[in-house]
Design a protein around this motif. Sequence first.
Motif, PDB file in Angstrom:
ATOM      1  N   ARG A 169       0.819  -1.216   0.000  1.00  0.00           N
ATOM      2  CA  ARG A 169       0.000   0.000   0.000  1.00  0.00           C
ATOM      3  C   ARG A 169       0.852   1.266   0.000  1.00  0.00           C
ATOM      4  NH1 ARG A 169      -5.486  -0.793   0.981  1.00  0.00           N
ATOM      5  NH2 ARG A 169      -6.065  -2.754   2.010  1.00  0.00           N
ATOM      6  N   ALA A 170       2.051   1.198   0.576  1.00  0.00           N
ATOM      7  CA  ALA A 170       2.917   2.366   0.605  1.00  0.00           C
ATOM      8  C   ALA A 170       3.394   2.735  -0.795  1.00  0.00           C
ATOM      9  CB  ALA A 170       4.119   2.108   1.514  1.00  0.00           C
ATOM     10  N   VAL A 171       3.513   1.746  -1.659  1.00  0.00           N
ATOM     11  CA  VAL A 171       3.996   1.968  -3.024  1.00  0.00           C
ATOM     12  C   VAL A 171       2.839   2.090  -4.006  1.00  0.00           C
ATOM     13  CG1 VAL A 171       5.515   1.080  -4.847  1.00  0.00           C
ATOM     14  CG2 VAL A 171       6.078   0.679  -2.446  1.00  0.00           C
ATOM     15  N   PHE A 172       1.794   1.310  -3.789  1.00  0.00           N
ATOM     16  CA  PHE A 172       0.625   1.309  -4.676  1.00  0.00           C
ATOM     17  C   PHE A 172      -0.638   1.577  -3.849  1.00  0.00           C
ATOM     18  CE2 PHE A 172       3.667  -1.690  -6.661  1.00  0.00           C
ATOM     19  CZ  PHE A 172       3.857  -1.046  -7.880  1.00  0.00           C
ATOM     20  N   PRO A 173      -0.859   2.817  -3.431  1.00  0.00           N
ATOM     21  CA  PRO A 173      -2.036   3.095  -2.597  1.00  0.00           C
ATOM     22  C   PRO A 173      -3.343   3.096  -3.370  1.00  0.00           C
ATOM     23  CG  PRO A 173      -0.845   5.121  -3.049  1.00  0.00           C
ATOM     24  CD  PRO A 173      -0.005   3.999  -3.606  1.00  0.00           C
ATOM     25  N   ASP A 174      -3.286   3.214  -4.691  1.00  0.00           N
ATOM     26  CA  ASP A 174      -4.495   3.340  -5.506  1.00  0.00           C
ATOM     27  C   ASP A 174      -4.545   2.256  -6.568  1.00  0.00           C
ATOM     28  OD1 ASP A 174      -5.309   5.801  -4.218  1.00  0.00           O
ATOM     29  OD2 ASP A 174      -3.691   6.760  -5.342  1.00  0.00           O
ATOM     30  N   LEU A 175      -5.725   2.079  -7.133  1.00  0.00           N
ATOM     31  CA  LEU A 175      -5.870   1.173  -8.261  1.00  0.00           C
ATOM     32  C   LEU A 175      -5.067   1.670  -9.455  1.00  0.00           C
ATOM     33  CD1 LEU A 175      -9.665   0.275  -8.445  1.00  0.00           C
ATOM     34  CD2 LEU A 175      -7.798  -1.235  -7.821  1.00  0.00           C
ATOM     35  N   ARG A 227      12.862  -2.458 -21.973  1.00  0.00           N
ATOM     36  CA  ARG A 227      13.300  -1.418 -21.046  1.00  0.00           C
ATOM     37  C   ARG A 227      13.115  -1.923 -19.623  1.00  0.00           C
ATOM     38  NH1 ARG A 227      10.199   1.408 -24.845  1.00  0.00           N
ATOM     39  NH2 ARG A 227       8.390   1.276 -23.444  1.00  0.00           N
ATOM     40  N   SER A 228      14.066  -1.591 -18.769  1.00  0.00           N
ATOM     41  CA  SER A 228      14.005  -2.007 -17.370  1.00  0.00           C
ATOM     42  C   SER A 228      14.322  -0.825 -16.471  1.00  0.00           C
ATOM     43  CB  SER A 228      15.004  -3.136 -17.093  1.00  0.00           C
ATOM     44  OG  SER A 228      14.700  -4.281 -17.868  1.00  0.00           O
ATOM     45  N   ALA A 229      13.751  -0.831 -15.290  1.00  0.00           N
ATOM     46  CA  ALA A 229      14.002   0.217 -14.307  1.00  0.00           C
ATOM     47  C   ALA A 229      13.790  -0.378 -12.929  1.00  0.00           C
ATOM     48  CB  ALA A 229      13.075   1.415 -14.532  1.00  0.00           C
ATOM     49  N   GLY A 230      14.362   0.263 -11.952  1.00  0.00           N
ATOM     50  CA  GLY A 230      14.180  -0.204 -10.580  1.00  0.00           C
ATOM     51  C   GLY A 230      14.454   0.923  -9.608  1.00  0.00           C
ATOM     52  N   PHE A 231      13.894   0.803  -8.413  1.00  0.00           N
ATOM     53  CA  PHE A 231      14.155   1.809  -7.387  1.00  0.00           C
ATOM     54  C   PHE A 231      13.919   1.189  -6.022  1.00  0.00           C
ATOM     55  CE2 PHE A 231       9.675   2.231  -8.499  1.00  0.00           C
ATOM     56  CZ  PHE A 231       9.044   2.309  -7.280  1.00  0.00           C
ATOM     57  N   ARG A 232      14.544   1.792  -5.018  1.00  0.00           N
ATOM     58  CA  ARG A 232      14.327   1.376  -3.638  1.00  0.00           C
ATOM     59  C   ARG A 232      13.275   2.284  -3.017  1.00  0.00           C
ATOM     60  NH1 ARG A 232      17.290  -2.790  -2.033  1.00  0.00           N
ATOM     61  NH2 ARG A 232      16.186  -2.556  -0.047  1.00  0.00           N
ATOM     62  N   PHE A 233      12.473   1.712  -2.127  1.00  0.00           N
ATOM     63  CA  PHE A 233      11.419   2.490  -1.483  1.00  0.00           C
ATOM     64  C   PHE A 233      11.463   2.294   0.033  1.00  0.00           C
ATOM     65  CE2 PHE A 233       9.728  -1.594  -2.890  1.00  0.00           C
ATOM     66  CZ  PHE A 233       9.075  -2.092  -1.768  1.00  0.00           C
ATOM     67  N   ASP A 234      12.673   2.143   0.571  1.00  0.00           N
ATOM     68  CA  ASP A 234      12.840   1.837   1.991  1.00  0.00           C
ATOM     69  C   ASP A 234      12.162   2.848   2.909  1.00  0.00           C
ATOM     70  OD1 ASP A 234      15.170  -0.397   1.888  1.00  0.00           O
ATOM     71  OD2 ASP A 234      15.520   1.144   0.379  1.00  0.00           O
TER      72      ASP A 234
END
Length: 335
Positions: A169-175, A227-234
Amino acid sequence: MAAGDGMSRYARQIVLPQIGPGGQARIRAAHALVVGAGGLGVPVVQYLAGAGLGRITLVDPDRVEETNLHRQPIYGAAIGQPKALAAAAFATTLNPEVRVDPVVGWLTPENAPGLIAAADLVLDCADSFAASYTLSDLCLAARKPLISASVLGLSGHVGGFCGGAPSLRAVFPDLPGDLATCASAGVLGPVVGMFGTLQAQMALAVVTGQQPSPLGLLLRHDMAGFRSAGFRFDDAPEPEAPPHRFIARSALRAGDFLVDLRDTAEAPRPAAPHAQRLRVEDFGPAGPRPAPGQRAVLACRSGLRAWRAADRLRPHWPGEIVLLADTDTPQGETR
């Protein structure tokens, strides 16, 4: 252990400095809950069993269909069988040292707490918003790691949540803006298989304590454009009051303002006898409201229409709103 005994099976991974004999012992002692035995769950079960993970509890309600086989190749001779049973049989043949406990049924808010409590980590392979958010809420509270993935068409994401990291939910709070499904938008076998393989790798990294941890990491891949991407969400903040909590059917109350968003053709039997039949579009500024003190319960099969109705009701109703994914009704739902 000498060559020829059980450890020779894992010789190529034990030589890795990230694994070693200690890591292999942790893999053997681990218990993973895998929710979903479809395109994501198949490679997860394959590679966790192949790696020697001690115990897998596998939850899935579906039976094998011919349209599954292009992305779930282990089921070639199992059409019509429950996926959980067929996958468990395959994994046992692949590695008799691994215990696989199949659960033929849905993951619900009622059975999820016990299943999560018994496991060391959870893998969300369910392709279900209700299951994903239920697992995230419970794993966050229990501090259990959750490896979750979602794939549609030629793109998707995989991430490590909870267990000390922020939740889904912290990363995807919405539909998401696109509410298509694999049935409507399609999916290619190697793409979904790639994400399931990444889930298995992240799970093994968590079990063996590899650093940096995959918990708090999100990876995205778009294989249409490679294409690729990534990130940290600590440090992603948790919602102050998480909206759209899912409940079990057993948690319904006689006094609830209960709305079934399916019509009678889709669900001849409503979620409960006192349910009203309404549409998502009925909610809004001039739409229906619960009475003071009532709890609003919005029901459909997958939870998506209930989520959208809750979004329309929330600005006009300050009270409690919960969602019900009514999996007891056999008819399908276009998500």
